[in-house]
Design a protein around this motif. Sequence first.
Motif, PDB file in Angstrom:
ATOM      1  N   GLN A   1       0.808  -1.214   0.000  1.00 37.26           N
ATOM      2  CA  GLN A   1       0.000   0.000   0.000  1.00 37.26           C
ATOM      3  C   GLN A   1       0.845   1.270   0.000  1.00 37.26           C
ATOM      4  OE1 GLN A   1      -3.457   0.226  -0.299  1.00 37.26           O
ATOM      5  NE2 GLN A   1      -3.178  -1.933  -0.811  1.00 37.26           N
ATOM      6  N   HIS A   2       2.037   1.171   0.560  1.00 33.68           N
ATOM      7  CA  HIS A   2       2.868   2.361   0.687  1.00 33.68           C
ATOM      8  C   HIS A   2       4.340   1.964   0.609  1.00 33.68           C
ATOM      9  CE1 HIS A   2       3.470   6.590   1.858  1.00 33.68           C
ATOM     10  NE2 HIS A   2       4.534   6.146   2.504  1.00 33.68           N
ATOM     11  N   VAL A   3       5.098   2.714  -0.188  1.00 32.81           N
ATOM     12  CA  VAL A   3       6.525   2.436  -0.346  1.00 32.81           C
ATOM     13  C   VAL A   3       7.319   3.410   0.507  1.00 32.81           C
ATOM     14  CG1 VAL A   3       8.466   2.338  -1.968  1.00 32.81           C
ATOM     15  CG2 VAL A   3       6.179   1.599  -2.699  1.00 32.81           C
ATOM     16  N   GLN A   4       8.194   2.877   1.338  1.00 32.41           N
ATOM     17  CA  GLN A   4       9.026   3.711   2.199  1.00 32.41           C
ATOM     18  C   GLN A   4      10.489   3.691   1.771  1.00 32.41           C
ATOM     19  OE1 GLN A   4       8.871   2.698   6.379  1.00 32.41           O
ATOM     20  NE2 GLN A   4      10.104   4.461   6.996  1.00 32.41           N
ATOM     21  N   HIS A   5      10.934   2.553   1.223  1.00 27.35           N
ATOM     22  CA  HIS A   5      12.334   2.424   0.827  1.00 27.35           C
ATOM     23  C   HIS A   5      12.439   1.866  -0.599  1.00 27.35           C
ATOM     24  CE1 HIS A   5      12.838   2.074   5.340  1.00 27.35           C
ATOM     25  NE2 HIS A   5      13.620   3.104   5.034  1.00 27.35           N
ATOM     26  N   ILE A   6      13.444   2.349  -1.329  1.00 24.42           N
ATOM     27  CA  ILE A   6      13.792   1.851  -2.652  1.00 24.42           C
ATOM     28  C   ILE A   6      15.223   1.334  -2.579  1.00 24.42           C
ATOM     29  CG2 ILE A   6      14.168   2.451  -5.070  1.00 24.42           C
ATOM     30  CD1 ILE A   6      11.267   2.596  -4.415  1.00 24.42           C
ATOM     31  N   TYR A   7      15.458   0.127  -3.094  1.00 18.09           N
ATOM     32  CA  TYR A   7      16.783  -0.477  -3.051  1.00 18.09           C
ATOM     33  C   TYR A   7      17.372  -0.551  -4.462  1.00 18.09           C
ATOM     34  CZ  TYR A   7      15.438  -1.978   1.657  1.00 18.09           C
ATOM     35  OH  TYR A   7      15.031  -2.001   2.972  1.00 18.09           O
TER      36      TYR A   7
ATOM     37  N   ILE B   1       9.362   6.635 -10.178  1.00 15.32           N
ATOM     38  CA  ILE B   1      10.209   5.471  -9.894  1.00 15.32           C
ATOM     39  C   ILE B   1       9.433   4.212 -10.228  1.00 15.32           C
ATOM     40  CG2 ILE B   1      11.496   4.209  -8.122  1.00 15.32           C
ATOM     41  CD1 ILE B   1      11.768   6.845  -6.589  1.00 15.32           C
ATOM     42  N   THR B   2      10.047   3.334 -11.008  1.00 22.48           N
ATOM     43  CA  THR B   2       9.450   2.033 -11.310  1.00 22.48           C
ATOM     44  C   THR B   2      10.386   0.945 -10.800  1.00 22.48           C
ATOM     45  OG1 THR B   2      10.488   1.712 -13.495  1.00 22.48           O
ATOM     46  CG2 THR B   2       8.455   3.020 -13.416  1.00 22.48           C
ATOM     47  N   GLY B   3       9.815  -0.183 -10.417  1.00 23.96           N
ATOM     48  CA  GLY B   3      10.665  -1.250  -9.908  1.00 23.96           C
ATOM     49  C   GLY B   3       9.915  -2.555  -9.728  1.00 23.96           C
ATOM     50  N   ARG B   4      10.650  -3.551  -9.263  1.00 25.83           N
ATOM     51  CA  ARG B   4      10.095  -4.877  -8.990  1.00 25.83           C
ATOM     52  C   ARG B   4      10.165  -5.159  -7.504  1.00 25.83           C
ATOM     53  NH1 ARG B   4       9.650  -7.895 -13.676  1.00 25.83           N
ATOM     54  NH2 ARG B   4       8.123  -9.009 -12.402  1.00 25.83           N
TER      55      ARG B   4
ATOM     56  N   LYS C   1      10.544  -6.031  -0.689  1.00 24.53           N
ATOM     57  CA  LYS C   1      11.347  -4.830  -0.917  1.00 24.53           C
ATOM     58  C   LYS C   1      11.254  -4.418  -2.375  1.00 24.53           C
ATOM     59  CE  LYS C   1      14.750  -5.984   2.675  1.00 24.53           C
ATOM     60  NZ  LYS C   1      16.190  -6.276   2.946  1.00 24.53           N
ATOM     61  N   VAL C   2      11.282  -3.095  -2.620  1.00 21.96           N
ATOM     62  CA  VAL C   2      11.207  -2.564  -3.979  1.00 21.96           C
ATOM     63  C   VAL C   2      12.622  -2.309  -4.498  1.00 21.96           C
ATOM     64  CG1 VAL C   2      10.322  -0.739  -5.468  1.00 21.96           C
ATOM     65  CG2 VAL C   2       8.991  -1.476  -3.469  1.00 21.96           C
ATOM     66  N   TYR C   3      12.955  -2.940  -5.617  1.00 20.57           N
ATOM     67  CA  TYR C   3      14.267  -2.786  -6.234  1.00 20.57           C
ATOM     68  C   TYR C   3      14.131  -2.093  -7.586  1.00 20.57           C
ATOM     69  CZ  TYR C   3      16.090  -6.103  -2.801  1.00 20.57           C
ATOM     70  OH  TYR C   3      16.458  -6.721  -1.631  1.00 20.57           O
TER      71      TYR C   3
END
Length: 214
Positions: free
Chosen positions: A80-86, A107-110, A115-117
């Motif tokens: 629901q909410h992204v706090q960190h991007i790796y 920002i786009t990621g998998r 975790k969002v990378y």
Amino acid sequence: MSVFVHMLLSLLVVLCSFRLNDVAEACSCALSHPQDAYCNSDIVIRAKVVGKKLLKDGPFGTMRYTVKQMKMYKGFNKMQHVQHIYTDASESLCGVKFEVNKYQYLITGRVFDGKVYTGLCNFNEKWEKLTLSQRKGLNHRYQLGCNCRIKPCHYLPCFVTSKNECLWTDMLSYIGYPGHQSRHYACIQQKEGYCSWYRGWAPPDKTIINTTDP
């Protein structure tokens, strides 16, 4: 210094040069239309980067960016909410660099293990650099085309081979990438499954699309 030692040192310099070139060129990404980047991502958000920390894992480490999420365009089924991007700390391994407390980014990621990378091969851009068409694409139009195939054309002649393809010709333009289709068009599925490029201020079917601006 003997001739043998001199030759050995020269060989080592050459080998090291090749090795450095290999590392510098290790990250290689195929060109991607923003719509494909959207459709192939687990998470698509607009966010401001507010902090970063180097995590000591792997040969170069992992950079963890703390973000303030402004809006989520895709990924509600993942989180629901992204706090960190790796991302990898090394650009040679496709790590992406964000500036802290300066810009809002798309920002786009998998998602892996919660975790969002992201990386250089993902579509990450300063929000202010996106066109109005790209912002509308993120809101609704790109989703309409996820069943379409954007077919890159690098050399003429090139043709579509099925009804669900849109021919992407930005690479043929002298302007280069990103070109006009990347910046202003979405490949949208129309009636009877046909896909075609669409550009306009109003979406093709107002009855099923939310037409609000980003």
